[in-house]
Enzyme design. Structure first.
Site, PDB file in Angstrom:
ATOM      1  N   GLU A  61       0.839  -1.213   0.000  1.00 39.11           N
ATOM      2  CA  GLU A  61       0.000   0.000   0.000  1.00 39.11           C
ATOM      3  C   GLU A  61       0.866   1.252   0.000  1.00 39.11           C
ATOM      4  O   GLU A  61       0.580   2.241  -0.684  1.00 39.11           O
ATOM      5  CB  GLU A  61      -0.940  -0.013   1.216  1.00 39.11           C
ATOM      6  CG  GLU A  61      -1.999  -1.107   1.098  1.00 39.11           C
ATOM      7  CD  GLU A  61      -2.860  -1.224   2.344  1.00 39.11           C
ATOM      8  OE1 GLU A  61      -2.312  -1.424   3.435  1.00 39.11           O
ATOM      9  OE2 GLU A  61      -4.099  -1.106   2.224  1.00 39.11           O
ATOM     10  N   GLU A  80      -3.814  -9.470   3.773  1.00 43.63           N
ATOM     11  CA  GLU A  80      -4.572  -9.135   4.987  1.00 43.63           C
ATOM     12  C   GLU A  80      -5.699 -10.130   5.260  1.00 43.63           C
ATOM     13  O   GLU A  80      -5.998 -10.450   6.408  1.00 43.63           O
ATOM     14  CB  GLU A  80      -5.145  -7.720   4.880  1.00 43.63           C
ATOM     15  CG  GLU A  80      -4.123  -6.609   5.083  1.00 43.63           C
ATOM     16  CD  GLU A  80      -3.383  -6.208   3.818  1.00 43.63           C
ATOM     17  OE1 GLU A  80      -3.409  -6.973   2.834  1.00 43.63           O
ATOM     18  OE2 GLU A  80      -2.763  -5.126   3.822  1.00 43.63           O
TER      19      GLU A  80
END
Ligand code: 3HC
Ligand code: NAI
Length: 697
Positions: A106, A126
């Protein structure tokens, strides 16, 4: 504490993250990156910034240990760091290598440009921790790699190598050779050519039929993600990337992340992530302990377990020789191994070449002299102390000095087995689970005299065999089977009190177990438990045992292998079918005990079963048989089909609240049938309640 290196070369600033081992984006690192960014932005001589990770990763993502602590939300959060980078007036180039996962990816996607080495592991994993990318991953990845690929990567959490993404917008360049040199050259070109400050948020997601794709994803995910909320939320977050303005979709993603991080499912998955890693740490065996080299192996006995164990070595590329007592047994064992591989090949999961390679690594013998040079030998002969004695005498005579002598015994005393040799320091238990080539768990049984190097080597071997190695001390049943015995006892009591096998199995399977106790027993063979119980009746005549399983065995109903057990089985099928014969047997047995059946709720069934594991687990922990509560959980998650989304019996008890567990135990103890003594809370449980703690701290 500063966690970056900041260097300048010409008009470029290089920010190198420095938080080993994987540059987890904890509070200090986030602050340090912001400090570095501010410094570069403020310095008029700097025209562009290269951001990279020192050591073995670009970044492994947010620091998972910070989750649910104030540090996780302390400013600058990862979102703020990314916002600062994205809005920087000077171009920021991410130099990605080795690992860019989760928050790490990210962060890279927040940069204006990305240059990567080939072979870098790229992922938004995640979902495997029960959450979703919470710093823009669900918004930016689909913009860079396309909706379909982005969705797949986010929902599955799978890793893709950087070179496989070369054709997407994720990387501006994949470079061989020195990454930092190339990234700097790239940065100079950006400056010289005035390439500007492209932002991923400004890219439009193009897809011919996004809504149909998203609906398809919802249907597929809904069908497979039963016990986990995160995968569906991933789809919803990606859907927002298509339908909502960027900032609104970012807020939506964040809200979903904050919800998910609180769920018991996420706690369970994070517990398993750290539990797996903690299990390989042994307090009195430091990391640098010298290891013995394992380049070849031998297995004694080519039965159910020996064959599977040999396959493990071949699968890991380690040559293995199988030794048997009789030629027929050897031939049968080896042909079972071949049939197993052929089955895999038939399903298209192994090529003919691979099959030949694996079989080529497995050799056979009837002669001990042939295995003398093996680095490790694993004994998997009959579960009979006299046979083990004979085998270990022989191994002591023939094996080269320094060879590890391991036993796969499931119930016998490893210290006694070690004493059959003159080298007890080389003897260890390696308790594989059936089918040994499939099950992930390996209980590594540390004998009183087992050498530290032998223990460290065996734990390392577990990793090479792709197993989760968990250390257990010597006791009857080790960690897993000692606990399961109490669980099976409870299941038996419940039949006597009023339940049927199918009700007990259904209740615990609904809780999430892969298989209830009676289906499991039918699969493993009811004779195995019967054999152990007969020994127990002698050893512990005062212990109360439910007897229905004995009645079943007396009828020769040993389970699937005899076509009948607690259930009946149709030829060639594995479906467990309720059997009126068993129901009648149970009814008669209750009558013979003078018991009036009562209705048991699913809740009672589940908690009597689970808390029987917990209470015995607490004893095991207190005795030092297990090193830590999470080791017990790893045993149950990887070897006994305990539901992953519940994190193992000990974590389940922690989340249930140990005080509440003790209240339920007291309630079960009041039950006139069953074993009231069993429900006396283990001393450790009582101590932890007193201290207001849980098993896991
Ligand atoms: N946070 C905290 N600790 C981490 C970590 C992380 N993200 N990733 C790894 N570690 C720790 C491990 O616990 C281990 O600690 P230990 O030495 O004390 O046992 C150590 O780093 C080394 O880890 P591994 O033994 O797993 O090392 P490998 O080299 O085999 O693998 C890896 C490295 C591929 C990065 C692997 O550790 C991994 O998969 N990590 C998890 C990655 C992940 O899930 N990232 C997403 C985090 S959530 C997130 O980013 C949220 C964001 O969207 C807001
Ligand atoms: P098995 O009966 O399938 O195989 C035993 C094999 O050992 C037979 O092929 C036999 O011919 C051979 N053998 C017997 N004596 C021998 C000797 N002196 N020398 C060489 N070979 C000899 O038994 P299984 O199930 O494979 O069990 C083996 C060991 O693994 C036992 O100690 C058992 O407790 C343990 N174990 C079994 C599990 C299971 O689910 N079956 C699970 C975990 C451990």
């Amino acid at each position: 504490m500063n966690q970056i290196d900041y260097t300048v070369s010409g008009n470029l600033a290089l920010i190198t993250m420095k938080n080993p081992p994987v540059n987890g984006l904890g509070y200090e690192l986030r602050r340090s990156i912001c400090d570095g960014m501010q410094k570069a932005i403020a310095d008029p001589t700097i025209k562009a910034i290269v951001l990279t990770g020192g050591g073995r990763a670009f970044s492994g993502g947010a620091d998972i240990r910070e989750f649910n602590t104030p540090k996780a939300i302390a400013e600058p959060t990862l979102l703020s760091v990314i916002r600062l980078i994205e809005s920087s007036p000077k171009p920021v180039i991410a130099a990605v290598h080795s690992v860019a996962m989760g928050g790490g990816l990210e962060l890279a996607m927040g940069c204006h440009y990305r240059v990567a080495s080939p072979g870098a592991q790229i992922a938004l994993p995640e979902v495997k921790l029960g959450v979703l990318p919470g710093a823009g991953g669900t918004q930016r990845l689909p913009r860079l790699v396309g909706l379909e690929m982005g969705l797949n990567m986010i929902v599955s959490g799978q890793t893709v190598l950087s070179e496989k993404l070369a054709a997407t917008k994720l990387f501006d360049q994949i470079v061989e050779g020195d990454l930092i040199t190339s990234a700097k050259a790239f940065a100079r070109r950006v400056v010289d050519e005035g390439k500007g400050l492209p932002r991923v948020r400004d890219i439009r997601i193009e897809h011919p039929d996004a809504q149909a794709l998203l609906q398809f994803a919802r249907n597929t995910v809904g069908a497979v993600a039963r016990n986990f909320p995160a995968p569906m939320k991933c789809v919803e977050a990606v859907a927002a990337a298509v339908s909502k303005p960027f900032d609104e979709a970012m807020r939506f993603e964040r809200a979903l992340f904050l919800d998910l991080v609180q769920t018991p499912e996420s706690k369970a998955l994070r517990h398993a992530f750290f539990g797996e890693r903690a299990a390989s740490k042994i307090p009195d065996v430091p990391e640098g302990t010298p290891l013995r080299e394992i380049r070849s192996a031998a297995v004694i006995g080519a039965g159910t377990m020996g064959g599977g164990i040999a396959m493990n070595f071949a699968n890991a590329g380690i040559p293995v020789m199988v030794l048997e007592a009789k030629p027929e047994a050897l031939e049968k064992g080896i042909s079972t191994i071949r049939a197993n591989y052929e089955n895999t090949a038939k399903k298209g999961r192994m090529s003919a070449d691979e099959l030949a390679t694996r079989m080529g690594l497995i050799s056979q013998t009837l002669n001990y002299a042939d295995i003398a040079a093996a680095d490790i030998v694993i004994e998997a002969v009959f579960e009979d102390m006299a046979v083990k004695e004979q085998v270990f005498h022989k191994l002591d005579q023939v094996m080269k000095p320094g060879a590890i002598l391991a036993t796969n015994t499931s119930t016998l005393d490893v210290d006694r087995i070690a004493a059959f040799t003159n080298r007890p320091q080389d003897v260890i238990g390696t308790h594989f689970f059936s089918p040994a080539n499939v099950m992930k768990l390996l209980e590594v049984v540390r004998g009183e005299k087992t050498g530290k190097d032998v223990l460290a080597t065996t734990m390392q071997l577990a990793k090479r065999l792709r197993k989760t190695g968990v250390v257990s001390g010597v006791c009857d049943g080790f960690i897993g089977n000692r606990m399961i015995e109490q669980y099976i006892r409870q299941a038996g009591f419940m039949l006597e009190e009023g339940a049927l096998p199918q009700q007990v199995d259904r209740a615990i399977e609904k809780f999430g177990f892969a298989m209830g106790p009676f289906r499991m027993s039918d699969l493993a063979g009811n004779d195995v438990g019967w054999y152990i119980r007969k020994r127990r009746y002698q050893e512990k005549p005062d212990m109360k045992y439910p007897r229905i399983a004995d009645r079943i065995c007396e009828l020769g109903r040993f389970g699937q292998k005899t076509g009948a057990g607690f259930y009946r089985y149709e030829a060639g099928r594995r479906d467990a079918l309720p059997d009126p014969v068993v129901e009648q047997l149970i009814v008669d047995h209750r009558a013979s005990l003078g018991l009036k059946p009562r209705k048991l709720s699913d809740d009672e069934i589940v908690h009597r079963l689970v808390f029987s594991l917990v209470n015995e687990g607490a004893r095991i922990l207190e005795e030092g048989i297990a090193l830590r509560a999470s080791d017990i959980d790893m045993v149950y998650l990887t070897g006994y089909g305990f539901p992953v989304h519940r994190g193992g019996p000990m974590l389940y008890a922690d989340l249930y609240g140990l005080y509440n567990v003790s209240v339920r135990m007291a309630e079960f103890a009041r039950n006139p049938h069953g074993d009231s003594e069993f429900w006396t809370p283990a001393p450790l449980l009582a101590k932890l309640i007193e201290a207001g703690k849980g098993f896991n701290g």
